[in-house]
Design an enzyme around this catalytic site. Structure first.
Site, PDB file in Angstrom:
ATOM      1  N   ASP A  14       0.854  -1.198   0.000  1.00 25.93           N
ATOM      2  CA  ASP A  14       0.000   0.000   0.000  1.00 25.93           C
ATOM      3  C   ASP A  14       0.884   1.240   0.000  1.00 25.93           C
ATOM      4  OD1 ASP A  14      -2.500   1.421   0.183  1.00 25.93           O
ATOM      5  OD2 ASP A  14      -1.899   1.951   2.209  1.00 25.93           O
ATOM      6  N   SER A  15       0.270   2.366  -0.355  1.00 29.48           N
ATOM      7  CA  SER A  15       0.999   3.628  -0.322  1.00 29.48           C
ATOM      8  C   SER A  15       1.365   4.017   1.114  1.00 29.48           C
ATOM      9  CB  SER A  15       0.125   4.719  -0.938  1.00 29.48           C
ATOM     10  OG  SER A  15      -1.122   4.757  -0.278  1.00 29.48           O
ATOM     11  N   TYR A  46      -0.521   8.489  -2.647  1.00 29.78           N
ATOM     12  CA  TYR A  46      -0.478   8.235  -4.086  1.00 29.78           C
ATOM     13  C   TYR A  46      -1.695   8.884  -4.759  1.00 29.78           C
ATOM     14  CZ  TYR A  46       3.036   4.386  -3.765  1.00 29.78           C
ATOM     15  OH  TYR A  46       4.160   3.624  -3.577  1.00 29.78           O
ATOM     16  N   GLY A  47      -2.744   9.091  -3.956  1.00 36.02           N
ATOM     17  CA  GLY A  47      -4.043   9.493  -4.512  1.00 36.02           C
ATOM     18  C   GLY A  47      -4.092  10.842  -5.173  1.00 36.02           C
ATOM     19  N   CYS A  77      -3.587  -1.035  -2.341  1.00 32.00           N
ATOM     20  CA  CYS A  77      -3.871   0.374  -2.616  1.00 32.00           C
ATOM     21  C   CYS A  77      -4.738   0.480  -3.878  1.00 32.00           C
ATOM     22  CB  CYS A  77      -2.546   1.096  -2.820  1.00 32.00           C
ATOM     23  SG  CYS A  77      -2.710   2.819  -3.242  1.00 32.00           S
ATOM     24  N   ASN A  78      -5.878   1.139  -3.748  1.00 30.72           N
ATOM     25  CA  ASN A  78      -6.769   1.295  -4.902  1.00 30.72           C
ATOM     26  C   ASN A  78      -6.111   2.137  -5.993  1.00 30.72           C
ATOM     27  OD1 ASN A  78      -9.961   0.576  -4.218  1.00 30.72           O
ATOM     28  ND2 ASN A  78      -8.630   0.814  -2.445  1.00 30.72           N
ATOM     29  N   THR A  79      -5.387   3.175  -5.576  1.00 32.18           N
ATOM     30  CA  THR A  79      -4.757   4.056  -6.563  1.00 32.18           C
ATOM     31  C   THR A  79      -3.696   3.279  -7.350  1.00 32.18           C
ATOM     32  OG1 THR A  79      -5.116   5.866  -4.997  1.00 32.18           O
ATOM     33  CG2 THR A  79      -3.678   6.311  -6.860  1.00 32.18           C
ATOM     34  N   CYS A 188     -11.180   2.904  -1.644  1.00 34.60           N
ATOM     35  CA  CYS A 188      -9.942   3.430  -1.054  1.00 34.60           C
ATOM     36  C   CYS A 188      -9.720   2.662   0.241  1.00 34.60           C
ATOM     37  CB  CYS A 188     -10.080   4.919  -0.766  1.00 34.60           C
ATOM     38  SG  CYS A 188      -8.684   5.609   0.139  1.00 34.60           S
ATOM     39  N   THR A 189      -8.450   2.363   0.515  1.00 36.67           N
ATOM     40  CA  THR A 189      -8.107   1.546   1.675  1.00 36.67           C
ATOM     41  C   THR A 189      -8.669   2.089   2.999  1.00 36.67           C
ATOM     42  OG1 THR A 189      -6.073   2.820   1.633  1.00 36.67           O
ATOM     43  CG2 THR A 189      -5.980   0.561   0.782  1.00 36.67           C
ATOM     44  N   HIS A 190      -8.801   3.410   3.103  1.00 33.40           N
ATOM     45  CA  HIS A 190      -9.186   4.006   4.384  1.00 33.40           C
ATOM     46  C   HIS A 190     -10.696   3.961   4.656  1.00 33.40           C
ATOM     47  CE1 HIS A 190      -5.203   5.591   3.863  1.00 33.40           C
ATOM     48  NE2 HIS A 190      -5.252   6.275   4.986  1.00 33.40           N
TER      49      HIS A 190
HETATM   50  N1  DGL Z   1      -4.056   3.728  -0.338  1.00 34.37           N
HETATM   51  C1  DGL Z   1      -4.681   4.756  -1.123  1.00 34.37           C
HETATM   52  C2  DGL Z   1      -5.842   4.147  -1.934  1.00 34.37           C
HETATM   53  O1  DGL Z   1      -6.421   3.136  -1.587  1.00 34.37           O
HETATM   54  C3  DGL Z   1      -5.172   5.906  -0.274  1.00 34.37           C
HETATM   55  C4  DGL Z   1      -4.070   6.768   0.281  1.00 34.37           C
HETATM   56  C5  DGL Z   1      -3.257   7.459  -0.801  1.00 34.37           C
HETATM   57  O2  DGL Z   1      -3.754   8.422  -1.410  1.00 34.37           O
HETATM   58  O3  DGL Z   1      -2.145   7.049  -1.028  1.00 34.37           O
HETATM   59  O4  DGL Z   1      -6.189   4.683  -2.953  1.00 34.37           O
END
Ligand code: DGL
Length: 270
Positions: A14-15, A46-47, A77-79, A188-190
Site C-alpha cells: 500500500d501507499s 499516491y491518490g 492500494c486502490n490508486t 480506497c483503503t481508508h
Molecule cells: N491507499 C490509497 C488508496 O487506496 C489511499 C491513500 C493514498 O492516497 O495514497 O487509494
C-alpha cells in the site's frame, strides 16, 4: 494426488498505512499464511499523484517485494491498483492481484438494480478504472463516481466517529445520494473505517462494498491454483515494512489492525 505447498510470504503493498485494512482481512482469512506488508510511507499519498508516477512507484515496490522472496503480491492500494497493476503484471514473476476487479465483482453480485456508486482518491476516480471494469462485466450498469480526498486524512487522525467527519462525508456524498445508488464501492483503503458514518449518511438500504473483504475472497481462488498455500501447521510470520519513520505507523496501525499484533516495524529502502 501430490500435495504442494509454499511457505514463502505473500506481499501486501500500500501507499501507506491504509492497506492494513486489506492486510487484516487476509491475515484473518488465511491464518497459516506468512505476510509481508510494505507501506510506502515516504511517498504517501499516491491518490493525488500522476498516473506515470504511481505506475513507477508500483513497479519499484513490486521489484522490492520480489527480492524479499514473496510468492504473490496483493496491491491493497486502490490508486496503485488503478494505475500500476497492468505494468506490475507485465513485469512481475509472481501472480499479482489488485483490489479493483474483486471489488467490482462483489458489487455486481450484490447490487439489486445495477446502480453502483464508486468513491476513491482523486487519481483513482480520474483513472476511470472502476467504471471501466464494471461496464466490461455488465454494460447495462449505471455507475456514478465521486472523489473523496478528505476522507483519508480524517481516518488517519482517528476521527472515524467525529461530527466534523460526518459533515464532510455528508457533503461529499450528496451527489451520490441524489442519484439513488443501491450499492457503493469503498474504493480506497481508508474508507472501511468510515463504514458506519457512510451507511448512516447514505441510508440503510445501500450496500457497501469493502474491497478488503473482496480481495481476501479473490486470494482464496488463487491459493492452491497459481499461488501455492502454506503447509498445514505452518507457524506464520507477519512482517511490517515502511519506507519512512515507523512511529506514527505503529499508532495508526493499532487503529486499523484491531487484534492483529504489530510486533516490529522496519524502515527499508526500496
Ligand atoms: N491507499 C490509497 C488508496 O487506496 C489511499 C491513500 C493514498 O492516497 O495514497 O487509494
Amino acid at each position: 494426488m501430490v500435495e504442494r505447498y509454499d511457505s514463502r510470504p505473500i506481499g501486501v503493498f500500500d501507499s501507506g498505512v491504509g492497506g492494513l485494512t486489506v492486510f487484516k482481512a487476509i491475515a484473518r482469512r488465511f491464518p497459516a499464511e506468512s505476510l509481508v506488508y510494505l507501506g510506502d510511507t515516504a511517498r504517501v499519498p499516491y491518490g493525488s499523484k500522476s498516473a506515470r508516477t504511481v505506475e513507477r512507484y508500483t513497479l519499484q515496490v513490486g521489484a522490492f517485494l520480489l527480492r524479499r522472496g514473496v510468492k504473490g503480491v496483493v496491491v491493497a492500494c486502490n490508486t496503485a491498483s488503478a494505475l500500476g497493476l497492468d505494468a506490475l503484471r507485465a513485469h512481475c514473476a509472481v501472480p499479482s492481484l489488485g483490489v479493483i476487479e474483486p471489488g467490482c465483482r462483489m458489487a455486481l453480485e450484490s447490487s439489486p438494480g445495477g446502480r453502483i456508486g464508486v468513491i476513491g482518491t482523486r487519481s483513482t476516480i480520474a483513472s476511470r478504472a472502476y467504471p471501466s471494469a464494471l461496464m466490461r462485466a455488465n454494460p447495462r450498469v449505471h455507475v456514478v463516481c465521486a472523489p473523496c480526498p478528505l476522507f483519508g486524512p480524517l481516518v488517519e487522525e482517528g476521527w472515524t466517529r467525529h461530527p466534523a467527519t460526518r459533515l464532510v462525508v455528508s457533503e461529499t456524498l450528496a451527489p451520490l445520494r441524489r442519484e439513488s445508488m443501491d450499492t457503493l464501492i469503498l474504493g480506497c483503503t481508508h474508507y472501511p473505517l468510515l463504514k458506519e458514518i457512510i451507511q448512516e449518511v447514505m441510508g440503510p438500504e445501500i450496500r457497501l462494498i469493502d474491497s478488503a473483504a473482496a480481495v481476501a475472497r479473490e486470494l482464496d481462488r488463487h491459493l492452491g491454483h497459481d499461488i501455492l498455500p502454506a503447509p498445514p501447521g505452518h507457524a506464520r510470520t507477519l512482517d511490517f515494512l515502511v519506507t519512512d519513520v515507523a512511529d506514527r505507523f505503529q499508532d495508526v496501525a493499532r487503529l486499523f489492525l484491531e487484534e492483529i499484533p504489530v510486533v516490529q516495524v522496519s524502515v527499508v529502502d526500496l
